[in-house]
Each structure stands twice: as structure tokens, then as C-alpha cells.
Design a protein around this motif. Structure first.
Motif, short mmCIF file in Angstrom:
data_model
loop_
_atom_site.label_atom_id
_atom_site.label_comp_id
_atom_site.label_asym_id
_atom_site.label_seq_id
_atom_site.Cartn_x
_atom_site.Cartn_y
_atom_site.Cartn_z
N ALA A 198 -7.18 1.60 -7.05
CA ALA A 198 -7.80 2.99 -7.54
C ALA A 198 -7.73 4.28 -6.37
O ALA A 198 -7.56 5.14 -6.65
N ALA A 199 -8.09 3.68 -5.19
CA ALA A 199 -8.10 4.80 -4.05
C ALA A 199 -7.00 5.24 -3.93
O ALA A 199 -6.50 6.45 -3.39
N SER A 248 0.80 -1.36 0.14
CA SER A 248 -0.04 -0.08 0.02
C SER A 248 0.95 1.22 -0.03
O SER A 248 2.01 1.30 0.27
N GLY A 249 0.22 2.24 -0.32
CA GLY A 249 0.99 3.83 -0.27
C GLY A 249 0.86 4.37 -1.60
O GLY A 249 1.31 5.34 -1.65
N GLY A 250 0.57 3.77 -2.63
CA GLY A 250 0.40 4.48 -3.80
C GLY A 250 1.56 4.51 -4.74
O GLY A 250 2.40 3.95 -4.41
N PRO A 251 1.27 5.27 -5.82
CA PRO A 251 2.22 5.42 -6.78
C PRO A 251 3.69 5.85 -6.18
O PRO A 251 3.75 6.68 -5.01
N GLU A 252 4.54 5.43 -6.79
CA GLU A 252 6.07 5.85 -6.32
C GLU A 252 6.40 7.09 -6.58
O GLU A 252 6.28 7.49 -7.88
N SER A 253 7.23 8.12 -5.87
CA SER A 253 7.95 9.15 -6.24
C SER A 253 9.03 8.82 -6.94
O SER A 253 9.78 7.97 -6.74
N GLY A 254 9.32 9.73 -7.93
CA GLY A 254 10.51 9.61 -8.83
C GLY A 254 10.27 8.57 -10.23
O GLY A 254 11.13 8.78 -11.22
N ALA A 255 9.06 8.18 -10.20
CA ALA A 255 8.95 7.12 -11.59
C ALA A 255 8.33 7.94 -12.53
O ALA A 255 7.40 8.83 -12.25
N ASP A 256 8.54 7.84 -13.74
CA ASP A 256 7.57 8.62 -14.93
C ASP A 256 6.35 7.80 -14.97
O ASP A 256 5.51 8.80 -15.38
N LEU A 257 5.98 6.71 -14.67
CA LEU A 257 4.67 6.20 -14.56
C LEU A 257 4.47 4.95 -13.46
O LEU A 257 5.61 4.48 -13.30
N SER A 258 3.42 4.86 -12.93
CA SER A 258 3.00 3.78 -11.88
C SER A 258 1.82 3.10 -12.34
O SER A 258 0.86 3.49 -12.89
N LEU A 259 2.15 1.68 -12.46
CA LEU A 259 0.97 0.76 -12.88
C LEU A 259 0.61 -0.43 -11.74
O LEU A 259 1.60 -0.71 -10.92
N ALA A 260 -0.40 -0.75 -11.71
CA ALA A 260 -0.89 -1.87 -10.91
C ALA A 260 -1.23 -3.02 -11.68
O ALA A 260 -1.94 -3.06 -12.65
N VAL A 261 -0.90 -4.26 -11.01
CA VAL A 261 -0.96 -5.56 -11.74
C VAL A 261 -1.53 -6.63 -10.70
O VAL A 261 -0.97 -6.74 -9.82
N VAL A 262 -2.66 -7.34 -11.28
CA VAL A 262 -3.09 -8.05 -10.38
C VAL A 262 -3.82 -9.48 -11.24
O VAL A 262 -4.19 -8.98 -12.31
N GLY A 269 -12.60 5.85 -3.62
CA GLY A 269 -11.69 6.70 -2.82
C GLY A 269 -11.76 8.21 -3.44
O GLY A 269 -10.56 8.68 -3.21
N GLY A 270 -12.54 8.49 -4.39
CA GLY A 270 -12.54 9.67 -5.04
C GLY A 270 -11.44 9.81 -6.09
O GLY A 270 -11.46 10.84 -6.65
N HIS A 271 -11.03 8.52 -6.40
CA HIS A 271 -9.83 8.58 -7.55
C HIS A 271 -10.55 7.65 -8.63
O HIS A 271 -11.05 6.69 -8.18
#
Length: 308
Positions: free
Chosen positions: A226-227, A200-214, A271-273
Motif C-alpha cells: 500500500a505504501a 520494492s519500488g512500487g508500480p512499474e512505469s509503462g504498464a497499464d495497470l500494476s497489481l500486488a500478489v501475496v 504511508g498515506g496511500h
């Protein structure tokens, strides 16, 4: 005699023809889905992501192997494998042979239940019953007894050796000619192996793009991603419904996502996102139900472009 038996015989003939088509043609009618997703920061070049899912390899499936090998000709920037590679305890060598050309590209993967456990003969009507009762996988059903264990460790070791990033309840990064992609993944929610608290914690700082996979797009996983603000979630598992009704669509998803989002590109809000969600219909089937109807096997080439 005609009045009494004509209609049943006609229905039987139509059903037999449909089954022959589903098992003899469509299940081997491999397709490439192409979608464009506007998720990149301004000024970033487009990225081509190949998603393969639900291969369910069975020894001897030569046409599927050749088709998967041919996908390397698309020259994607990177590959995402969303699990369920196996449907045969002896299928690892042929799976790796099929994916070999794709493993020359950067990539990442999660596993699904069929990577860990061999399939069992199952009445397809149970999927409809479970949908009505709100039960899916281990999320409402009793634990599997006497399960056949697949040699998933061999698959993992080969993916890792090729440089693919394992994302089972973990994070990782891909570096692509000056572009850094941060990835967050979960182990399969269908068999309750997901542990979102660990990533948890969301997208990482410093990356150009963050993706989620499941692997399986259960709502609890989609809500969490999404939240936390991930712009794109990639999943598989549903087989697109596998046996669909023309002009109507899927009857089941084998998880708690709705049938309107059983395959292809959609969105998910929590969560509003709002995140883009892509669910692959996959390119295989359980070895005991080797049929597809109105739902051809597929892989997807996603072209990621600048946000509007």
C-alpha cells in the motif's frame, strides 16, 4: 432424567448435526464470488480476473476438480493463483488436471506454505490460542520440525510451462491484446519467505495497470504494497475463517489481519496511500480439518473497471 440429561443431549444432537453439515455439505458447496473494483485508468476496457486460492487438493476430490475445471467457462482475461494448492504429497497430478483448462488463459501465481510442506494433524483450538498470543505460522512460533516436503517444483514447472508468471519475491508482466499488466509478488509471509526489499519500488512505469500478489495477508506485506502505491492487492490463506459463527463472522484469520477483512473486498492504508485488498476465502481445507461452517468454499471473479 429429562431435566438432568435433556439439554446436554439436545446440545450434542445439534453439535453432531452441525458437524455433519460442515463436513458433508458446506465443504463441497462451491461458490463464485463476484466483485467490482474501480482501479483502471480512464478509457481502459474492463478486465475480468479470476482468483483461485487455497485449493488444498487431496487425491480423490473429484467434485472440487470438476468445479475448478468448469471455471474456465467464465472466460477470464487472466487468472491469479494465490497459493496453497496442495494438501497431499500425491496431489500434484490432480491439481494440474483441475487447473488445466484455466492454464489456457494468461496467469500468474505465488505459493503458500502448504505448497512447500505437507500438513500435520493439529488441534484447531491452537488457532484461537495463537490469535490471543499474537503468534501465527513462523511469525512467533518455533520452526517446524520433521516437515513433509511436497513436490512443489513439479507444480512450478507445469505453471511455468503453461506461461503462468511466477511471482515469488519477483516481478512479471502479462500482455493482453494491447494491455500490459505489471505484477509484483511475494513468497509466503506465513513461513517468513517474503523478501520485499527484492521487489520494492512500487508500480512499474509503462504498464497499464500494476497489481500486488501475496499468499498470506500479513500486515507487513500489506503495509509495504500500500505504501508503494499499488491500487489492488490480492491474497488468500485465511480460508475466510473456515469455521464461522452465523451473523457474527470469523473467529480467526491465521495471520495478523483483523477478522473484519478475513475475506472479500476491503481496503488497506499505509504511508498515506490506500489500496483495495481482496482476500479469497479459498476453495479447500487442510486435509485434517475437512470442514467449513458459515463460510462456503469459493473462487472470485473480479471485474476491474475505471477509477471514479
Amino acid at each position: 432424567m429429562r431435566a438432568r440429561y435433556g439439554v446436554p443431549l439436545t446440545l450434542t444432537a445439534v453439535g453432531a448435526a452441525g458437524l455433519a453439515y460442515a463436513a458433508g455439505f458446506e465443504v463441497r458447496s462451491f461458490r463464485l464470488r463476484r466483485v467490482t473494483v474501480p482501479v483502471l485508468p480512464r478509457g481502459m476496457r474492463p478486465l475480468r480476473v479470476l482468483q483461485v486460492s487455497d485449493i488444498h487438493m487431496v487425491s480423490g476430490q473429484r467434485k472440487k476438480q470438476r468445479w475448478l475445471q468448469s471455471l474456465a467457462g467464465l472466460r477470464p482475461d487472466f487468472v491469479i493463483n494465490t497459493g496453497d494448492n496442495l494438501s497431499d504429497t500425491e496431489g500434484v497430478p490432480e491439481t494440474l488436471d483441475a487447473l488445466g483448462p484455466l492454464m489456457e488463459f494468461p496467469g500468474a501465481y505465488v505459493f503458500g506454505s502448504n505448497d512447500y510442506y505437507g500438513p500435520k494433524l493439529r488441534n484447531p483450538a491452537r488457532y484461537l490460542i495463537e490469535r490471543v498470543q499474537g503468534r501465527h505460522g513462523l511469525n512467533g512460533n518455533a520452526p517446524v520440525v520433521d516437515a513433509v516436503h511436497n513436490p512443489w517444483e513439479d507444480l512450478r514447472d507445469a505453471f511455468d510451462a503453461a506461461g503462468w508468471v511466477g511471482l515469488s519475491n519477483s516481478r512479471g508482466r502479462l500482455k493482453l491484446e494491447g494491455i500490459e499488466i505489471a505484477l509484483t509478488g511475494l513468497d509466503d509471509p506465513h513461513i517468513k519467505r517474503d523478501r520485499y526489499a527484492e521487489v520494492s519500488g512500487g508500480p512499474e512505469s509503462g504498464a497499464d495497470l500494476s497489481l500486488a500478489v501475496v499468499h498470506a495477508p500479513y500486515l507487513r506485506s500489506l503495509d509495504a504494497f500500500a505504501a508503494d502505491g499499488y491500487p489492488l492487492i490480492l491474497a488468500g490463506h485465511t480460508h475466510g475463517g473456515q469455521l464461522c459463527i452465523p451473523f457474527y463472522g470469523a473467529l480467526v484469520t491465521n495471520c495478523d489481519i483483523d477478522t473484519d477483512r478475513v475475506k472479500g473486498l476491503s481496503t488497506h492504508t499505509a504511508g498515506g496511500h490506500t489500496s483495495f485488498l481482496h482476500v479469497s476465502a479459498g476453495c479447500g481445507t487442510n486435509r485434517y480439518t475437512p470442514v467449513r461452517f458459515a463460510c462456503p468454499p469459493e473462487a472470485t471473479l473480479l471485474t476491474l473497471t475505471e477509477r471514479g
